[in-house]
Design an enzyme around this catalytic site. Structure first.
Site, short mmCIF file in Angstrom:
data_model
loop_
_atom_site.label_atom_id
_atom_site.label_comp_id
_atom_site.label_asym_id
_atom_site.label_seq_id
_atom_site.Cartn_x
_atom_site.Cartn_y
_atom_site.Cartn_z
N TYR A 50 -1.66 -0.60 10.42
CA TYR A 50 -1.75 -1.09 9.04
C TYR A 50 -0.59 -0.58 8.20
O TYR A 50 0.04 -1.34 7.46
CB TYR A 50 -3.08 -0.63 8.44
CG TYR A 50 -3.24 -0.92 6.96
CD1 TYR A 50 -3.61 -2.19 6.52
CD2 TYR A 50 -3.04 0.07 6.00
CE1 TYR A 50 -3.76 -2.47 5.17
CE2 TYR A 50 -3.18 -0.20 4.65
CZ TYR A 50 -3.54 -1.48 4.24
OH TYR A 50 -3.69 -1.75 2.90
N SER B 178 0.84 -1.20 0.00
CA SER B 178 0.00 0.00 0.00
C SER B 178 0.87 1.25 0.00
O SER B 178 1.99 1.24 0.53
CB SER B 178 -0.90 0.01 1.24
OG SER B 178 -1.60 1.25 1.35
#
Length: 269
Positions: free
Chosen positions: A158, A145
């Protein structure tokens, strides 16, 4: 893409295959003539998707129902990577986020995030690379990501897990390349999938222009893999974002950082 051009039976194993970027990879590869091994927790959705793909493209579709946040789930997929018809492309797509910052979280929830986002990626990449390096062909795409390039969401672990995925993929990719095998980190920004909805994260205030289509993410990922890139950042706007996250002063990034789940108030600390 470093794959043996004489191999007629190309086969890809995709985790988190029934939704979002995983489903987009599944449909694109099936349309390109790949046989598939699909991995997800939901057995019913796996069956539905495999039936759809078999009817539409006439390719062989295997399914594995497994929870990759568990040792048993990882072991099941590791066994498939080691045995049976060779897997030429592994897409580690399964992952989660949490709808709460670290100060409100639990050790159990954080451990599950790390087991799925980090531990499973490590185990399956290792299991795939062993036969790939012996055959001198194959590729691994680890879905990471843009969040992994900085702490854009205060209190979120995350982004830390995705920073590991990107760093891991680059490092392992360098050691696998002499054996004719590619490892690439795919680092998309906000993508229209079920990901945030499943995590219960309200994304209604995210500007429309920031969103990407899962199909476009997959198209660019496969182009970058063919070019031999170790990190793929789809869309020019996110290339600009990543450049800023890498080079802007830390204080500036911290000043503009926002968490869609909300900050912890002083009275809650």
């Amino acid at each position: 893409m470093t794959l043996d051009p004489t191999t007629a039976e190309r086969r890809a194993l995709i985790t988190g295959a029934t939704a979002g970027i995983g489903a987009a990879f599944t449909r694109r590869l099936a349309a390109d003539g790949w046989h598939l091994v699909l991995v997800a927790r939901d057995a019913a959705r796996l069956t539905e998707l495999s039936t759809e793909l078999g009817a539409a493209f006439g390719r062989e579709v295997e399914t594995i129902s497994a929870d990759l946040s568990t040792d048993d789930g990882c072991a099941t997929v590791e066994q498939r990577l080691a045995d049976g018809s060779p897997v030429h492309l592994l897409v580690n797509n399964a992952g989660i986020s949490l709808n709460k910052p670290f100060l409100r979280s639990t050790a159990e929830d954080e451990a599950r995030l790390l087991r799925l986002n980090v531990h499973a990626v490590m185990r399956l990449t290792l299991a795939a690379l062993r036969p790939m390096t012996e055959r001198r062909n194959g590729a691994v795409i680890n879905v990471s990501s843009v969040a992994g390039f900085g702490t854009a969401m205060p209190g979120s672990t995350y982004s830390a897990s995705k920073a590991w995925v990107t760093n891991f993929s680059e490092s392992v990719g360098q050691s696998a390349r002499p054996f004719g095998v590619q490892v690439m980190a795919l680092c998309p920004g906000y993508t229209r999938t079920e990901f945030h909805q499943r995590a219960g994260i309200n994304m209604s205030k995210t500007p429309e222009w920031l969103w990407l289509r899962a199909e476009d993410v997959v198209d660019e990922a496969l182009r970058d893999l063919r070019k031999g890139k170790m990190v793929s950042i789809p869309a020019w706007k996110y290339k600009v974002v990543v450049a800023g996250m890498r080079h802007a002063p830390r204080r500036l990034l911290q000043a503009v950082a926002r968490d869609t789940r909300g900050r912890i108030g002083r009275d809650e600390r």
